[in-house]
Design a protein around this motif. Structure first.
Motif, PDB file in Angstrom:
ATOM      1  N   LEU A   1      19.021 -11.565 124.084  1.00 24.56           N
ATOM      2  CA  LEU A   1      18.725  -9.989 123.986  1.00 24.56           C
ATOM      3  C   LEU A   1      17.631  -9.690 124.907  1.00 24.56           C
ATOM      4  O   LEU A   1      17.456  -8.586 125.319  1.00 24.56           O
ATOM      5  CB  LEU A   1      18.219  -9.991 122.539  1.00 24.56           C
ATOM      6  N   LEU A   2      16.784 -10.402 125.677  1.00 21.33           N
ATOM      7  CA  LEU A   2      15.890 -10.150 126.268  1.00 21.33           C
ATOM      8  C   LEU A   2      16.444  -9.416 127.725  1.00 21.33           C
ATOM      9  O   LEU A   2      17.411 -10.062 128.255  1.00 21.33           O
ATOM     10  CB  LEU A   2      14.896 -11.238 126.743  1.00 21.33           C
ATOM     11  N   PRO A   3      15.831  -8.404 128.133  1.00 21.55           N
ATOM     12  CA  PRO A   3      15.744  -7.924 129.516  1.00 21.55           C
ATOM     13  C   PRO A   3      15.461  -8.820 130.517  1.00 21.55           C
ATOM     14  O   PRO A   3      14.583  -9.629 130.358  1.00 21.55           O
ATOM     15  CB  PRO A   3      15.312  -6.464 129.664  1.00 21.55           C
ATOM     16  N   ALA A   4      15.970  -8.721 131.900  1.00 23.73           N
ATOM     17  CA  ALA A   4      15.394  -9.235 132.920  1.00 23.73           C
ATOM     18  C   ALA A   4      13.912  -8.846 133.295  1.00 23.73           C
ATOM     19  O   ALA A   4      13.719  -7.699 133.232  1.00 23.73           O
ATOM     20  CB  ALA A   4      16.183  -9.373 134.209  1.00 23.73           C
ATOM     21  N   PRO A   5      12.964 -10.025 133.411  1.00 26.64           N
ATOM     22  CA  PRO A   5      11.636  -9.613 133.698  1.00 26.64           C
ATOM     23  C   PRO A   5      11.531  -9.110 135.011  1.00 26.64           C
ATOM     24  O   PRO A   5      12.213  -9.320 135.828  1.00 26.64           O
ATOM     25  CB  PRO A   5      10.900 -10.911 133.430  1.00 26.64           C
ATOM     26  N   GLY A   6      10.478  -8.339 135.162  1.00 25.88           N
ATOM     27  CA  GLY A   6      10.145  -7.955 136.601  1.00 25.88           C
ATOM     28  C   GLY A   6       9.591  -8.912 137.537  1.00 25.88           C
ATOM     29  O   GLY A   6       9.626 -10.142 137.216  1.00 25.88           O
ATOM     30  N   ALA A   7       9.042  -8.583 138.536  1.00 29.17           N
ATOM     31  CA  ALA A   7       8.583  -9.697 139.557  1.00 29.17           C
ATOM     32  C   ALA A   7       7.483 -10.402 138.879  1.00 29.17           C
ATOM     33  O   ALA A   7       7.170 -11.545 139.178  1.00 29.17           O
ATOM     34  CB  ALA A   7       7.868  -8.732 140.699  1.00 29.17           C
ATOM     35  N   SER A   8       6.797  -9.988 137.942  1.00 30.01           N
ATOM     36  CA  SER A   8       5.432 -10.651 137.316  1.00 30.01           C
ATOM     37  C   SER A   8       6.203 -11.663 136.106  1.00 30.01           C
ATOM     38  O   SER A   8       5.188 -12.567 135.934  1.00 30.01           O
ATOM     39  CB  SER A   8       4.532  -9.809 136.601  1.00 30.01           C
ATOM     40  N   GLY A   9       7.431 -11.516 135.990  1.00 31.27           N
ATOM     41  CA  GLY A   9       8.131 -12.460 134.985  1.00 31.27           C
ATOM     42  C   GLY A   9       7.442 -12.278 133.631  1.00 31.27           C
ATOM     43  O   GLY A   9       7.954 -13.024 132.620  1.00 31.27           O
ATOM     44  N   ARG A  10       6.785 -11.293 133.299  1.00 31.38           N
ATOM     45  CA  ARG A  10       6.230 -10.887 132.057  1.00 31.38           C
ATOM     46  C   ARG A  10       7.154  -9.754 131.253  1.00 31.38           C
ATOM     47  O   ARG A  10       7.373  -8.755 131.913  1.00 31.38           O
ATOM     48  CB  ARG A  10       4.886 -10.331 132.225  1.00 31.38           C
ATOM     49  N   LEU A  11       7.363  -9.905 129.919  1.00 31.44           N
ATOM     50  CA  LEU A  11       8.195  -9.215 128.964  1.00 31.44           C
ATOM     51  C   LEU A  11       6.924  -8.765 127.792  1.00 31.44           C
ATOM     52  O   LEU A  11       6.429  -9.817 127.254  1.00 31.44           O
ATOM     53  CB  LEU A  11       9.176  -9.741 128.559  1.00 31.44           C
ATOM     54  N   ARG A  12       6.319  -7.623 127.711  1.00 34.23           N
ATOM     55  CA  ARG A  12       5.459  -7.322 126.873  1.00 34.23           C
ATOM     56  C   ARG A  12       5.948  -6.912 125.657  1.00 34.23           C
ATOM     57  O   ARG A  12       7.047  -6.126 125.427  1.00 34.23           O
ATOM     58  CB  ARG A  12       4.440  -6.164 127.203  1.00 34.23           C
ATOM     59  N   LEU A  13       5.395  -7.583 124.512  1.00 34.11           N
ATOM     60  CA  LEU A  13       5.967  -7.290 123.248  1.00 34.11           C
ATOM     61  C   LEU A  13       6.102  -5.806 122.650  1.00 34.11           C
ATOM     62  O   LEU A  13       7.040  -5.582 122.141  1.00 34.11           O
ATOM     63  CB  LEU A  13       5.196  -7.863 122.180  1.00 34.11           C
ATOM     64  N   ASP A  14       5.168  -5.123 123.212  1.00 36.32           N
ATOM     65  CA  ASP A  14       4.921  -3.541 122.801  1.00 36.32           C
ATOM     66  C   ASP A  14       6.218  -2.849 123.801  1.00 36.32           C
ATOM     67  O   ASP A  14       6.529  -1.678 123.261  1.00 36.32           O
ATOM     68  CB  ASP A  14       3.716  -3.083 122.746  1.00 36.32           C
ATOM     69  N   GLU A  15       6.800  -3.396 124.584  1.00 44.37           N
ATOM     70  CA  GLU A  15       7.907  -2.979 125.185  1.00 44.37           C
ATOM     71  C   GLU A  15       9.300  -3.216 124.637  1.00 44.37           C
ATOM     72  O   GLU A  15      10.479  -2.877 125.361  1.00 44.37           O
ATOM     73  CB  GLU A  15       7.933  -3.137 126.743  1.00 44.37           C
ATOM     74  N   LEU A  16       9.459  -4.144 123.641  1.00 45.22           N
ATOM     75  CA  LEU A  16      10.666  -4.836 123.279  1.00 45.22           C
ATOM     76  C   LEU A  16      10.826  -4.696 121.853  1.00 45.22           C
ATOM     77  O   LEU A  16      11.500  -5.393 120.986  1.00 45.22           O
ATOM     78  CB  LEU A  16      10.442  -6.318 123.592  1.00 45.22           C
ATOM     79  N   ALA A  17      10.476  -3.143 121.396  1.00 46.13           N
ATOM     80  CA  ALA A  17      10.903  -2.979 119.953  1.00 46.13           C
ATOM     81  C   ALA A  17      12.412  -3.088 119.787  1.00 46.13           C
ATOM     82  O   ALA A  17      12.789  -3.276 118.680  1.00 46.13           O
ATOM     83  CB  ALA A  17      10.411  -1.416 119.814  1.00 46.13           C
TER      84      ALA A  17
END
Length: 371
Positions: free
Chosen positions: A247-263
Motif C-alpha cells: 500500500l505504501l507510496p514510493a519514498p522520496g530521495a530521503s527514503g522516509r515516509l512520515r506517518l502523518d502523511e499516510l492517513a
C-alpha cells in the motif's frame, strides 16, 4: 557473584585449545568435579586437588604422589572476581606449568567473550520482546513509560519509533550490518519484515536524529511522541502499515515516509479484506495510466495543469484521462468527495492478497511512468 561455568561452555573451550597440545586438559567445577576434558573417560570424576584450589589455594603443582593423582598443574579460573572453575594440565610440572598459565589466560578470555555474547543475546531478546509487544498493542500508556524507564538503556521522552522496510517488504533483504544503530539511546529489533528502532531523548541539536536506511529501503517514521499513549498509537499504526507494504507510496530521495502523511494508506490497511476488495473494485476498469494519473492529480491538489506538467502531458490529454476515469468508474476525480473515494480505491487496488501473482510486490508499484 559470577554465573556458574556450564559443562557445554567448558567443553567447547577445551575443544578450541586442545588440538594443538600434546597434554591432557581438564576443567573442574568449584566442587572438584571434572566437567570437561580431552579424555572423555575422566568426565564426572572427582579431583581432590582441584577442590583445594577452588577453596582458595592459589594453584597447585604436584608430581602425582598418590595412585589416584597424576602429575600436573592446577590453577583457578577467575571470572568477575570469583573462582568459576579450575584448569588442570596433566604432565611433568616443569613442562606444563608455563603452558597452564597461558591456557588460563586464554580460557578466561574465551569465557569472557562467551559471557558477553550471551549477555548481548539476552539484551537483543529483551528489546525484541518489548518492541513486538509495543507494535502489537499489548503495551499501552503507563506500562510503556514504566518499561522504557526501567530498561537498559533507559529511554527518556520524547520517543520516536521507526520501521525500516527492505525493498518489497522482504525480511531477508535487510541484513543487520546494513542498519547502523543510532547514536542516541535506543532499542532495536528485527521482526515482521522490518527493523524497528525506538530512540529516546533528543540529539545534540535539540532534535531527534532520524535513522539511516540501506539503499532501496523505506523508513516508516512515527514522529516524536511525548507520552506512552502517543507512542502506543504510533506503534500500532506503523505495525499496520509495515504489514501491508504494497500500500505504501514510493519514498522520496530521503527514503522516509512520515506517518502523518499516510492517513489514506493506514485507513486502507485497517479495512477488513472483503471491504478493501470491494473498494478496489471501484477502479478495476482503469488501466495503469489512469491510476497513475489519479495519483498525480491527488498529489497536485486537484490541479490539472500541475498534473499535466508532472506527467509530461498536454493539458488536454490530462483532461481527457480524467474524463475517461469518470466514464469508467462513475466517480469524478474533480469532485473532492468522489476524488477521496477514488484515491482510497486506488490504494486498495495495490493491497492484493498473499499469493496473488497479479498483486504488486514492491512498494510504490504505481509510481512507474506512463505516457
Amino acid at each position: 557473584m559470577p554465573l556458574p561455568l556450564s559443562r557445554e561452555l567448558a567443553q567447547r573451550v577445551i575443544d578450541q585449545v586442545a588440538p594443538t597440545l600434546e597434554f591432557n586438559i581438564n576443567v573442574m567445577d568449584p566442587a572438584g568435579r571434572i566437567i570437561a576434558s580431552t579424555d572423555p573417560a575422566r568426565i564426572d570424576g572427582f579431583h581432590a586437588v582441584a577442590r583445594a584450589v577452588a577453596l582458595g589455594e592459589p594453584g597447585i603443582v604436584h608430581d602425582g604422589g598418590s595412585p589416584t593423582e597424576r602429575a600436573g598443574v592446577n590453577l583457578p579460573l577467575r571470572l568477575e572476581g570469583g573462582i568459576v572453575g579450575v584448569l588442570g594440565v596433566t604432565g611433568p610440572p616443569e613442562r606444563v606449568a608455563p603452558l597452564a598459565q597461558v591456557l588460563v589466560m586464554t580460557i578466561v578470555l574465551l569465557l569472557e567473550r562467551e559471557r558477553e555474547m550471551d549477555e548481548a543475546a539476552r539484551r537483543d531478546a529483551a528489546d525484541r520482546e518489548l518492541l513486538a509487544r509495543l507494535v502489537s498493542g499489548e503495551l499501552t500508556g503507563r506500562k510503556i513509560e514504566a518499561s522504557l524507564a526501567a530498561g537498559l538503556p533507559e529511554l527518556p521522552p520524547p520517543w520516536r519509533l521507526q520501521a525500516i522496510l527492505a525493498p518489497g517488504g522482504t525480511d531477508s533483504a535487510t541484513a543487520a550490518e546494513d542498519v547502523p544503530p543510532p547514536r542516541a539511546p535506543h532499542r532495536r529489533a528485527r521482526f515482521g519484515g522490518a527493523w524497528w528502532i525506538l530512540t529516546g531523548g533528543r540529539g545534540t541539536g535539540g532534535e531527534q536524529e532520524p535513522a539511516d536506511a540501506p539503499a532501496g529501503a523505506a523508513i516508516l517514521d512515527g514522529g516524536p511522541c511525548t507520552t506512552g499513549g502517543e507512542l502506543a498509537g504510533s506503534a500500532q499504526a506503523l505495525g499496520a502499515l509495515a504489514a501491508a507494504p504494497r500500500l505504501l507510496p514510493a519514498p522520496g530521495a530521503s527514503g522516509r515516509l512520515r506517518l502523518d502523511e499516510l492517513a489514506a494508506e493506514l485507513s486502507v490497511a485497517c479495512l477488513p479484506p472483503a471491504t478493501a476488495a470491494a473498494l478496489a473494485g471501484r477502479v478495476a476498469p482503469l488501466r495503469a495510466e489512469h491510476l497513475h494519473t489519479l495519483q498525480a492529480f491527488a498529489a497536485a491538489g486537484g490541479s490539472v495543469s500541475e498534473t499535466a506538467r508532472e506527467l509530461f502531458l498536454h493539458r488536454n490529454t490530462a483532461m481527457q484521462r480524467l474524463d475517461r476515469i469518470r466514464q469508467l468508474t462513475g466517480l469524478d476525480p474533480r469532485i473532492p468527495a468522489e476524488a477521496q473515494t477514488l484515491h482510497l480505491a486506488a490504494i486498495a487496488s495495490r493491497r492484493g492478497e498473499p499469493g496473488d501473482p497479479s498483486a504488486p510486490s514492491t512498494m510504490g508499484n504505481m509510481h512507474s511512468s506512463y505516457d
